[in-house]
Design an enzyme around this catalytic site. Structure first.
Site, PDB file in Angstrom:
ATOM      1  CG  ASN A  76      -0.207   0.251   2.522  1.00  0.00           C
ATOM      2  OD1 ASN A  76       0.307  -0.694   3.141  1.00  0.00           O
ATOM      3  ND2 ASN A  76      -0.159   1.497   2.971  1.00  0.00           N
ATOM      4  CB  CYS A  77       1.065   4.352  -1.701  1.00  0.00           C
ATOM      5  SG  CYS A  77      -0.500   4.657  -2.547  1.00  0.00           S
ATOM      6  CB  ILE A  78      -0.496   8.060   1.162  1.00  0.00           C
ATOM      7  CG1 ILE A  78       0.989   8.385   1.283  1.00  0.00           C
ATOM      8  CG2 ILE A  78      -1.290   8.936   2.122  1.00  0.00           C
ATOM      9  CD1 ILE A  78       1.334   9.811   0.948  1.00  0.00           C
TER      10      ILE A  78
END
Length: 532
Positions: A468-470
């Site tokens: 995942n990113c932000i």
């Protein structure tokens, strides 16, 4: 054909992952920048004159200490990239990857120093800048900046990917597996360090060419940057463009206190740290350009969505919209609002792209001088208001109100005119479950959502990689046909992006890391080993 598809998929996966890895040092830099901004603002003579109680030795010592700590990330940013890239891209033995990044970066510069000494090209300390050299962790080397850290980090990642599970003959088995990675890193980067002085001029020429093109665009340079960042955002590639402008010659070069500094954000931090006047040419690509859209425009979009929702549904979507507004207004995280309309009305997103670019251009034309990274209220206060009126922080309020009106009326008109199914306007039988809108946020509810999302993703057997990113889950899936997009949206996804036959992004929002952890636990409990 399948091989070609897989190769293209690997390309998407790599560049998405590369963009994501940039966020680890940048997030630290944003926080340290706030410390630097607070320290510099309260130690300036103008502030002390206006607030005499600050003129106390102990208070000033504490503020200078805060400012010193805040400058840490700026000083060691190339090293942070050299470690963060292999750490973020590696799927296994991440600690070894980061350790090897440190080894590789140091060895590379030691090798460059050796070459410069042996070829009698080591510059005298008085002319380091003119010779394109500088001190890196106490080593006199080429002044490569963040690009040097990125080069080292990428090479280390490929070495780690190739050798982290290598088997050596029995006599050398102790050095096999993960232990071999820092060893081969030291050998490879020592050779690379001998080659870099020969090819580095070509790298600088390319970067300088990009910078000259952007700088040569004049008032349209900030527009092209701001619009380009929003255009790349749906694909998760915007971090690469941002890093280039912030940290390399593409974002400009300036001499601050006798030192050459490249990159818009680097220049801004150097000037802030030294007490030099802030240059508008650097901040033209920084926070000030985002503020009209992030602090005013996107909250107006949320208000338009709320006002056009069915009355009986407004209470249901209020939590979603409020959390989205807080995210963009405070932290500059915009996806929770942007993905509410990106897929429903790409034309509206195009208008959003143009308005964001115009925000950058207008603030630059007006001569604002507000730096940092996020474009939210914290940057506005710390790097605008607290720095004094010379930053022209008041222009943000004037331009922002105009942006608020434009965004609100354009989006309200489009939603009602074309009957867009924004949250709260769906048919009753297709209303999504809004993530975060339920009052019951206990563990059972979280696990339930993870179960539903995992099922909609085709089950654990369909997931090759989970990360995942932000705000997004980033996945590599085996069969895209198994992805149930309506079910994903029903159980909390704000958007689903199918980049190719295997790369998938699911926009969740600020709670994405928690969702990813829950899905990962479910997969592991069912006997599936995940990578990411």
């Amino acid at each position: 054909m399948k091989t070609k598809v897989r190769s293209a998929s690997k390309g998407w996966e790599f560049f998405q992952g590369l963009g994501k890895t940039f966020m680890l040092p940048v997030a630290l830099l944003a926080f340290m920048g706030l410390l630097l901004g607070i320290g510099s603002s309260f130690t300036s003579p103008t502030t002390i004159e206006n607030l005499p109680f600050l003129d106390h030795q102990l208070i000033q010592v504490i503020l200078r200490f805060i400012s010193t700590i805040g400058g840490f990330a700026f000083t060691y940013l190339p090293l942070l990239f050299a470690m963060a890239i292999p750490l973020g891209l590696a799927r296994y033995e991440k600690g070894v990857a980061a350790f090897s990044g440190l080894i590789g970066y140091i060895v590379m510069h030691l090798s460059i120093n050796f070459y410069l000494v042996e070829t009698d090209q080591l510059a005298n300390p008085e002319v380091l800048r003119q010779a394109g050299q500088g001190m890196v962790l106490g080593i006199q080397s080429l002044e490569m900046g963040v690009l040097g850290g990125i080069v080292a980090g990428l090479i280390v990642y490929f070495l780690h990917q190739r050798f982290h599970n290598i088997k050596l003959p029995q006599a050398f088995a102790f050095f096999g597996g993960a232990r071999f990675v820092p060893i081969i890193t030291a050998i490879t980067l020592s050779i690379i360090g001998l080659i870099i002085p020969l090819i580095w001029p070509f790298f600088t020429m390319i970067i300088n060419g990009i910078g000259s093109m952007i700088q040569g665009a004049g008032v349209f340079g900030p527009f092209l940057f701001g619009a380009g960042e929003r255009l790349l955002l749906p694909f998760g590639l915007h971090h690469i463009l941002v890093a280039m402008i912030r940290f390399t010659e593409a974002g400009g070069t300036a001499v601050v206190n006798g030192e050459t500094v490249s990159g818009a954000l680097n220049i801004f931090y150097a000037e802030l740290k030294s007490g030099s006047p802030i240059t508008a040419s650097a901040t033209a690509f920084l926070s000030q350009g985002k503020m009209p859209t992030f602090m005013f425009g996107l909250p107006a979009v949320a208000l338009a969505i709320y006002h056009t929702a069915k009355p009986e549904n407004r209470k249901k979507i209020k939590g979603l919209l409020i959390s989205g507004v807080i995210a963009t207004f405070v932290t500059g995280i915009t996806e929770p609002i942007e993905f509410l309309f990106l897929f429903l009305a790409p034309v509206l997103y195009g208008i959003h792209v143009v308005l964001t670019g115009l925000g950058f251009m207008v603030m630059a034309l007006l001569g604002a001088k507000i730096g940092n990274t996020d474009g939210g209220i914290l940057d506005f206060l710390v790097f605008g208001v607290l720095q004094g009126t010379y930053t022209k922080w008041y222009l943000v309020l004037i331009v922002g109100l105009i942006w608020f009106a434009v965004y609100y009326f354009v989006f309200r008109f489009a939603i009602t005119k074309f009957n867009l199914k924004t949250p709260g306007r769906e048919d009753n039988d297709t209303e999504p479950e809004i993530a975060g809108a339920h009052e019951d946020s206990g563990k059972a509810a979280s696990n339930s959502q993870a179960v539903q999302l995992l099922s909609a993703l085709g089950g654990p057997e369909n997931i090759q990689s989970l990360d995942n990113c932000i705000t997004r889950l980033r996945l590599v899936v085996d069969d895209m046909e198994k992805i149930d997009e309506p079910a994903l949206k029903k159980h909390g996804a704000l958007g689903v992006i199918k980049l190719d036959a295997h790369n998938l992004q699911v926009v969740i929002g600020a709670q994405v890391n928690h969702v990813r952890v829950e899905i990962g636990k479910l997969m592991e409990s069912q006997g599936y080993k995940i990578s990411g």
